[in-house]
Write an enzyme that holds these catalytic residues in place. Structure first.
Site, short mmCIF file in Angstrom:
data_model
loop_
_atom_site.label_atom_id
_atom_site.label_comp_id
_atom_site.label_asym_id
_atom_site.label_seq_id
_atom_site.Cartn_x
_atom_site.Cartn_y
_atom_site.Cartn_z
N ARG A 156 0.87 -1.19 0.00
CA ARG A 156 0.00 0.00 0.00
C ARG A 156 0.90 1.23 0.00
O ARG A 156 1.05 1.92 1.01
CB ARG A 156 -0.90 -0.05 1.26
N LYS A 174 12.30 7.37 3.37
CA LYS A 174 12.06 7.60 4.80
C LYS A 174 13.39 7.68 5.55
O LYS A 174 13.56 8.50 6.44
CB LYS A 174 11.22 6.45 5.38
N ASP A 246 3.96 1.39 5.03
CA ASP A 246 3.14 1.11 3.84
C ASP A 246 2.77 -0.36 3.67
O ASP A 246 2.78 -0.90 2.55
CB ASP A 246 3.81 1.68 2.58
N ASP A 268 4.65 3.77 11.17
CA ASP A 268 4.51 5.22 10.99
C ASP A 268 3.14 5.61 10.45
O ASP A 268 2.60 6.65 10.83
CB ASP A 268 5.61 5.73 10.05
N ASP A 269 2.58 4.77 9.58
CA ASP A 269 1.26 5.12 9.01
C ASP A 269 0.21 5.19 10.10
O ASP A 269 -0.73 5.98 10.03
CB ASP A 269 0.83 4.07 7.98
N ASN A 408 -4.02 12.52 1.17
CA ASN A 408 -2.99 12.82 0.17
C ASN A 408 -3.30 12.10 -1.13
O ASN A 408 -3.95 11.06 -1.09
CB ASN A 408 -1.62 12.33 0.67
P1 NAD Z 1 -6.74 3.39 4.56
O1 NAD Z 1 -6.93 2.82 3.21
O2 NAD Z 1 -6.22 2.52 5.64
O3 NAD Z 1 -8.13 4.03 5.07
C1 NAD Z 1 -9.01 4.82 4.32
C2 NAD Z 1 -10.36 4.81 5.02
O4 NAD Z 1 -11.23 5.75 4.39
C3 NAD Z 1 -11.04 3.46 4.98
O5 NAD Z 1 -11.61 3.21 6.24
C4 NAD Z 1 -12.15 3.67 3.96
O6 NAD Z 1 -13.27 2.86 4.22
C5 NAD Z 1 -12.49 5.12 4.19
N1 NAD Z 1 -13.17 5.75 3.07
C6 NAD Z 1 -12.93 5.61 1.75
N2 NAD Z 1 -13.78 6.38 1.04
C7 NAD Z 1 -14.59 6.99 1.93
C8 NAD Z 1 -15.69 7.87 1.82
N3 NAD Z 1 -16.13 8.29 0.64
N4 NAD Z 1 -16.26 8.31 2.96
C9 NAD Z 1 -15.81 7.90 4.15
N5 NAD Z 1 -14.78 7.07 4.33
C10 NAD Z 1 -14.18 6.61 3.22
O7 NAD Z 1 -5.81 4.64 4.37
P2 NAD Z 1 -5.05 5.44 5.53
O8 NAD Z 1 -3.67 4.94 5.71
O9 NAD Z 1 -5.93 5.51 6.71
O10 NAD Z 1 -4.90 6.86 4.83
C11 NAD Z 1 -6.04 7.64 4.55
C12 NAD Z 1 -5.60 8.97 3.96
O11 NAD Z 1 -4.88 9.70 4.94
C13 NAD Z 1 -4.69 8.85 2.74
O12 NAD Z 1 -5.06 9.79 1.77
C14 NAD Z 1 -3.35 9.21 3.28
O13 NAD Z 1 -2.54 9.83 2.30
C15 NAD Z 1 -3.69 10.18 4.37
N6 NAD Z 1 -2.63 10.24 5.39
C16 NAD Z 1 -2.15 11.46 5.73
C17 NAD Z 1 -1.14 11.56 6.65
C18 NAD Z 1 -0.62 12.90 7.06
O14 NAD Z 1 -1.18 13.88 6.68
N7 NAD Z 1 0.44 12.99 7.83
C19 NAD Z 1 -0.58 10.41 7.21
C20 NAD Z 1 -1.10 9.16 6.84
C21 NAD Z 1 -2.14 9.10 5.93
#
Ligand code: NAD
Length: 551
Positions: A156, A174, A246, A268-269, A408
């Site tokens: 991922r 990283k 990831d 980290d995620d 993102n």
């Molecule tokens: P993930 O795939 O684990 O989770 C995404 C979640 O969003 C899932 O639960 C999914 O069901 C939900 N989802 C999808 N579409 C949706 C909708 N239309 N309405 C409501 N919920 C919805 O991904 P993640 O690791 O949790 O990352 C999510 C986002 O956060 C990514 O875009 C990632 O880039 C961002 N992120 C930002 C930072 C930061 O700003 N520092 C750090 C980590 C992740």
């Protein structure tokens, strides 16, 4: 004061061409005349001896002449392959400009094209076909004193999905940030790609793809491979920090639970994201003057980032005196099926602890109306999900609504900085995952904060390395968040910026490192004797990109 273990600058110095081809010790045209004589370099370099400042200028001129971000990425990686000291000097002095190149978003593009832009290998590849031989393979790594390992299985990669072995750009990137932001010596770092196959059809059919050609290993066979890696890494590099990066949802939470109490590890995620977001909340609270325990936080998205943030907020609230149940009830989640409530069918295990008693609610607008949150956190990958009516209602319920659109890349953000400020008359406290430019409203300039994980993970790793910690705990991440928020200046807050400038990142990382080490000492998790001055100790182990005189 306990002495930090000396970074192992391995073996005796090579001579001549071999020295010029070793990026850790190469200085290029900066070798002095005496070094050139003593090390067999005469004639192998043009005669003029340059200072590192002159070398930086040449590298920057070339970098800035590149037309595309991917060319800039390749240029920097090539520099890293030739001369690591110069690479880190250039990056550290221009971090704001280069962070989006060596890390997200350009590193994502680089991973997508990895087999096509590949120049030289970096890091170690352990593949499913090597089962039973991981320990011997790790022994091929040329540096013995590894302190920080970043590992991915490529499933991922950022928001780009399964990139298999092409995900190597992520651990490499990283670890570059560990060095640039927190002064971890490059010889103490090891990027690892665990190649268990890929489901990515395009890669499997690409003749230039560099990973094994098979579908992903799953189930117990997968767990055995991860376990063999963890054991081999522990034996070859005792006490090294292993950062998971990831991995897909299905494995990330499970692996974290399995190993967090056994070895020095974090994800980290999940945890780094949580800490940087909690820091944003602490900074925002300096504006709203409402304590953490008084917040009602509504998340859009209940994946690794969202649940990780929720868990850390709960842990920080509990530290502040709330009962765990009460703390959990302050965090609510909306996922793609609506509000996460008790009794909703088919809820994934990691969401259950946030499934509260409440009537079902099909969407975010309804949840905002029902819960009247103080903070809205978008981690949904759902662009523009924070609509004008939703943000306006947040503004109606709160003098300073907290709106974090963390998805993102920029195209996925739940709303833009400009929208958040415009729809609330400039009252929103906004942060995003990807950078947004400053915006002007009614003559006032707002500088939106970027909740970049790079504020936190390098400092956490530095703290763990500096005190030789046994484990990384949630308390370390919540203290890291407090330390980060404490680095935010009043002048930052006046511009609406809830994170410090990246130009201060080494100082920020040192403070986070000291905060993390303080937890380790307090909770009996440090392996060294406690130094009198923790911050000074942490700073003393930070590597600087400066040339060492060999003669
Ligand atoms: P993930 O795939 O684990 O989770 C995404 C979640 O969003 C899932 O639960 C999914 O069901 C939900 N989802 C999808 N579409 C949706 C909708 N239309 N309405 C409501 N919920 C919805 O991904 P993640 O690791 O949790 O990352 C999510 C986002 O956060 C990514 O875009 C990632 O880039 C961002 N992120 C930002 C930072 C930061 O700003 N520092 C750090 C980590 C992740």
């Amino acid at each position: 004061m306990p002495k930090p273990r000396k970074p192992a600058v391995r073996r005796t110095l090579p001579r001549g061409a071999a020295l010029l081809h070793d990026p850790i010790i190469n200085k290029g045209t900066a070798f002095s005349k005496a070094e050139r004589d003593a090390l067999g370099l005469r004639g192998l370099l043009p005669p003029h001896v340059h200072t590192i400042e002159e070398q930086v200028r040449r590298a920057l001129d070339n970098y800035r002449a590149k037309k595309t971000d991917i060319e800039r990425y390749i240029h920097l990686v090539s520099l890293q392959d030739r001369n690591e000291t110069l690479f880190y000097r250039v990056v550290a002095e221009n971090l704001e400009e280069m962070m989006p190149i060596i890390y997200t978003p350009t590193v994502g593009t680089a991973c997508q094209q990895y087999g096509h832009v590949f120049r030289r290998p970096r890091g170690m590849y352990l593949s499913a076909g090597d089962k039973g031989r991981f320990r011997a393979i790790l022994a091929n790594w040329p540096y013995r004193d590894v302190r920080v390992i970043v590992v991915t299985d490529g499933e991922r990669i950022l928001g780009l999905g399964d990139l298999g072995a092409s995900g190597m750009g992520i651990p490499v990137g990283k670890l570059s940030l560990y060095t640039a932001c927190a002064g971890i010596n490059p010889v103490n770092t090891l990027p690892v790609l665990l190649d268990v196959g890929t489901e990515n059809e395009a890669l499997l059919n690409d003749p230039l793809y560099m990973g094994i050609r098979r579908r992903r290993v799953r189930g117990p066979a997968y767990d055995e491979l991860v376990d063999e890696f963890m054991t081999a890494a522990g034996r070859n590099f005792p006490g090294a920090l292993i950062q998971f990066e990831d991995f897909a949802n299905i494995n990330a939470f499970r692996l974290l639970e399995k190993y967090r109490e056994k070895v020095l590890t974090f994800n980290d995620d999940i945890q780094g994201t949580a800490s940087v977001t909690l820091a944003g909340l602490y900074s925002a609270m300096r504006i709203t003057r409402r304590p953490l325990g008084d917040q009602t936080i509504l998340f859009l998205g209940a994946g690794e980032a969202g649940i990780g943030i929720g868990d850390l907020i709960v842990s920080a609230m509990v530290d502040e005196g709330l009962a765990p149940d009460e703390a959990r009830r302050r965090c609510w989640f909306v996922d793609s099926s609506g509000l996460v409530v008790r009794g909703r069918e088919g809820l994934a295990a990691h969401k259950l602890r946030f499934a509260h008693d409440h009537a079902p609610c099909p969407d975010l607008a309804g949840a905002v109306e029902a819960l009247r949150p103080t903070a809205l956190i978008g981690v949904s990958t759902s662009p523009k999900a924070f609509t004008r009516p939703i943000v306006e209602r947040m503004g109606a319920f709160n003098e300073h609504p907290i709106v974090f659109a963390l998805s993102n890349p920029t195209s996925k953000a739940e709303c833009s900085a400009e929208e958040a400020y415009n729809w609330t008359g400039g009252r929103a406290i906004f942060a995003s995952g990807s950078p947004f430019p400053p915006c002007v409203l009614n003559g006032r300039t707002y500088v939106p904060g970027q909740g970049n994980n790079a504020y936190v993970f390098p400092g956490v790793g530095l703290g763990a390395v500096a005190c030789e910690a046994r484990h990384i705990t949630d308390r370390m991440f919540s203290e890291a968040a407090k330390a980060l928020a404490a680095c935010v200046l009043e002048s930052d807050l006046e511009m609406g910026r809830i994170y410090p400038s990246l130009t201060r990142i080494r100082e920020v990382s040192a403070n986070i490192g000291a905060a993390v080490a303080a937890v380790a000492f307090k909770d009996g998790l440090a392996r060294i004797r406690k130094p009198a001055n923790l911050l000074r100790h942490v700073k003393s182990v930070m590597w600087k990109p400066e040339y060492v005189a060999y003669v």
